[in-house]
Design a protein around this motif. Structure first.
Motif, PDB file in Angstrom:
ATOM      1  N   LEU A  93       2.233  12.025 -10.613  1.00 24.94           N
ATOM      2  CA  LEU A  93       3.676  11.874 -10.406  1.00 24.94           C
ATOM      3  C   LEU A  93       4.275  10.860 -11.371  1.00 24.94           C
ATOM      4  N   LEU A  94       3.538   9.817 -11.709  1.00 25.39           N
ATOM      5  CA  LEU A  94       4.017   8.848 -12.697  1.00 25.39           C
ATOM      6  C   LEU A  94       4.192   9.527 -14.056  1.00 25.39           C
ATOM      7  N   ARG A  95       3.219  10.352 -14.446  1.00 22.74           N
ATOM      8  CA  ARG A  95       3.351  11.087 -15.718  1.00 22.74           C
ATOM      9  C   ARG A  95       4.571  12.007 -15.692  1.00 22.74           C
ATOM     10  N   ARG A  96       4.759  12.722 -14.579  1.00 23.76           N
ATOM     11  CA  ARG A  96       5.920  13.607 -14.448  1.00 23.76           C
ATOM     12  C   ARG A  96       7.220  12.816 -14.578  1.00 23.76           C
ATOM     13  N   ASP A  97       7.314  11.696 -13.853  1.00 23.95           N
ATOM     14  CA  ASP A  97       8.542  10.903 -13.882  1.00 23.95           C
ATOM     15  C   ASP A  97       8.762  10.255 -15.244  1.00 23.95           C
ATOM     16  N   ALA A  98       7.690   9.882 -15.921  1.00 27.43           N
ATOM     17  CA  ALA A  98       7.838   9.325 -17.272  1.00 27.43           C
ATOM     18  C   ALA A  98       8.390  10.386 -18.223  1.00 27.43           C
ATOM     19  N   ARG A  99       7.875  11.619 -18.125  1.00 22.08           N
ATOM     20  CA  ARG A  99       8.399  12.724 -18.957  1.00 22.08           C
ATOM     21  C   ARG A  99       9.875  12.982 -18.670  1.00 22.08           C
ATOM     22  N   ASN A 100      10.276  12.827 -17.413  1.00 24.12           N
ATOM     23  CA  ASN A 100      11.666  13.082 -17.011  1.00 24.12           C
ATOM     24  C   ASN A 100      12.566  11.861 -17.163  1.00 24.12           C
ATOM     25  N   LYS A 101      12.077  10.829 -17.819  1.00 21.10           N
ATOM     26  CA  LYS A 101      12.852   9.607 -18.131  1.00 21.10           C
ATOM     27  C   LYS A 101      13.307   8.852 -16.885  1.00 21.10           C
ATOM     28  N   TYR A 102      12.535   8.929 -15.836  1.00 22.71           N
ATOM     29  CA  TYR A 102      12.847   8.181 -14.605  1.00 22.71           C
ATOM     30  C   TYR A 102      12.708   6.675 -14.840  1.00 22.71           C
ATOM     31  N   PHE A 103      11.786   6.303 -15.728  1.00 19.71           N
ATOM     32  CA  PHE A 103      11.502   4.899 -15.991  1.00 19.71           C
ATOM     33  C   PHE A 103      12.196   4.427 -17.268  1.00 19.71           C
ATOM     34  N   HIS A 104      13.527   4.373 -17.252  1.00 15.19           N
ATOM     35  CA  HIS A 104      14.227   3.896 -18.448  1.00 15.19           C
ATOM     36  C   HIS A 104      14.181   2.369 -18.505  1.00 15.19           C
ATOM     37  N   VAL A 121       9.233  -1.468  -5.008  1.00 19.77           N
ATOM     38  CA  VAL A 121       7.888  -0.926  -4.828  1.00 19.77           C
ATOM     39  C   VAL A 121       7.844  -0.010  -3.608  1.00 19.77           C
ATOM     40  N   THR A 122       8.459  -0.434  -2.522  1.00 19.26           N
ATOM     41  CA  THR A 122       8.422   0.396  -1.308  1.00 19.26           C
ATOM     42  C   THR A 122       9.144   1.728  -1.525  1.00 19.26           C
ATOM     43  N   ALA A 123      10.242   1.720  -2.277  1.00 18.20           N
ATOM     44  CA  ALA A 123      10.981   2.959  -2.528  1.00 18.20           C
ATOM     45  C   ALA A 123      10.158   3.923  -3.376  1.00 18.20           C
ATOM     46  N   LEU A 124       9.490   3.406  -4.411  1.00 18.71           N
ATOM     47  CA  LEU A 124       8.670   4.265  -5.254  1.00 18.71           C
ATOM     48  C   LEU A 124       7.444   4.772  -4.477  1.00 18.71           C
ATOM     49  N   ALA A 125       6.878   3.923  -3.642  1.00 20.86           N
ATOM     50  CA  ALA A 125       5.743   4.345  -2.806  1.00 20.86           C
ATOM     51  C   ALA A 125       6.174   5.453  -1.849  1.00 20.86           C
ATOM     52  N   GLU A 126       7.358   5.317  -1.271  1.00 22.97           N
ATOM     53  CA  GLU A 126       7.863   6.370  -0.382  1.00 22.97           C
ATOM     54  C   GLU A 126       8.116   7.655  -1.159  1.00 22.97           C
ATOM     55  N   ARG A 127       8.633   7.535  -2.368  1.00 20.83           N
ATOM     56  CA  ARG A 127       8.885   8.715  -3.213  1.00 20.83           C
ATOM     57  C   ARG A 127       7.587   9.485  -3.450  1.00 20.83           C
ATOM     58  N   TYR A 128       6.487   8.751  -3.640  1.00 24.75           N
ATOM     59  CA  TYR A 128       5.193   9.364  -3.917  1.00 24.75           C
ATOM     60  C   TYR A 128       4.352   9.575  -2.651  1.00 24.75           C
ATOM     61  N   GLU A 129       4.884   9.151  -1.516  1.00 21.06           N
ATOM     62  CA  GLU A 129       4.202   9.285  -0.217  1.00 21.06           C
ATOM     63  C   GLU A 129       2.838   8.614  -0.202  1.00 21.06           C
ATOM     64  N   VAL A 130       2.821   7.363  -0.667  1.00 22.37           N
ATOM     65  CA  VAL A 130       1.617   6.529  -0.629  1.00 22.37           C
ATOM     66  C   VAL A 130       2.021   5.141  -0.166  1.00 22.37           C
ATOM     67  N   SER A 131       1.038   4.294   0.052  1.00 23.24           N
ATOM     68  CA  SER A 131       1.342   2.918   0.426  1.00 23.24           C
ATOM     69  C   SER A 131       1.699   2.119  -0.824  1.00 23.24           C
ATOM     70  N   PRO A 132       2.487   1.050  -0.676  1.00 24.63           N
ATOM     71  CA  PRO A 132       2.759   0.173  -1.815  1.00 24.63           C
ATOM     72  C   PRO A 132       1.478  -0.379  -2.443  1.00 24.63           C
ATOM     73  N   ARG A 133       0.482  -0.651  -1.614  1.00 29.08           N
ATOM     74  CA  ARG A 133      -0.792  -1.165  -2.129  1.00 29.08           C
ATOM     75  C   ARG A 133      -1.433  -0.164  -3.088  1.00 29.08           C
ATOM     76  N   THR A 134      -1.450   1.116  -2.715  1.00 30.99           N
ATOM     77  CA  THR A 134      -2.027   2.145  -3.570  1.00 30.99           C
ATOM     78  C   THR A 134      -1.231   2.281  -4.859  1.00 30.99           C
ATOM     79  N   LEU A 135       0.086   2.281  -4.753  1.00 35.23           N
ATOM     80  CA  LEU A 135       0.935   2.383  -5.938  1.00 35.23           C
ATOM     81  C   LEU A 135       0.654   1.241  -6.911  1.00 35.23           C
ATOM     82  N   LEU A 136       0.629   0.019  -6.420  1.00 32.33           N
ATOM     83  CA  LEU A 136       0.393  -1.136  -7.292  1.00 32.33           C
ATOM     84  C   LEU A 136      -1.009  -1.103  -7.889  1.00 32.33           C
TER      85      LEU A 136
END
Length: 158
Positions: free
Chosen positions: A99-110, A117-132
């Motif tokens: 999902l990070l690769r997909r969002d990077a291709r779509n310019k989500y990370f300008h 962190v919690t919002a991005l973790a929710e977007r990816y349906e994982v815990s903040p700990r896993t995301l970090l």
């Protein structure tokens, strides 16, 4: 002095008991779990029962853990096996990388964007700990991180 203390139970979408704990402050404790536990994103329902003091809450917690067998408790578990109470987030980490690769291709990370962190973790349906855990080793200094948010320093190439 006695302080009211809660015994809380956390359940997943199939109503399986994930964890039993005690606290005097539910909001603070759940916030701690959300940042520290790789299984937190599985929680869909929470229950709490209040006791007049910590001692009675501790006794109720021990009884609940031993009789209800929550999936991720480590303490008070009779005949605990190695690895019991652990959540294997390997599949979650793979999904986050994809999902990070997909969002990077779509310019989500300008550059300059601040993302909680919690919002991005929710977007990816994982815990903040896993995301970090995924962001830290491979971020190649693309992000400035704090406990609560990341700032994009340059466009990442995941």
């Amino acid at each position: 002095m006695t302080e009211p203390t809660a015994v809380y139970r956390l359940y997943d979408a199939e109503d399986r008991l994930l964890y039993v704990g005690i606290t005097r402050n539910l909001a603070r404790r759940w916030d701690q779990h959300s940042r520290a536990q790789s299984w937190w994103h599985l929680v869909t329902r929470r229950e709490a029962e209040w006791h007049t003091d910590r001692a009675s809450a501790e006794a109720a917690e021990i009884t609940a853990v031993q009789s209800e067998a929550p999936q991720f408790n480590k303490d008070h578990v009779p005949n605990r096996r190695l690895g019991q109470g652990e959540y294997d987030d390997t599949a979650d980490r793979r999904r986050v990388r994809r999902l990070l690769r997909r969002d990077a291709r779509n310019k989500y990370f300008h550059v300059g964007r601040r993302i909680y962190v919690t919002a991005l973790a929710e977007r990816y349906e994982v815990s903040p700990r896993t995301l970090l855990a995924v962001l830290q080793p491979g971020s190649d200094r693309c992000f400035s991180e704090s406990r609560r948010r990341i700032t994009v320093l340059r466009e990442p190439t995941f």
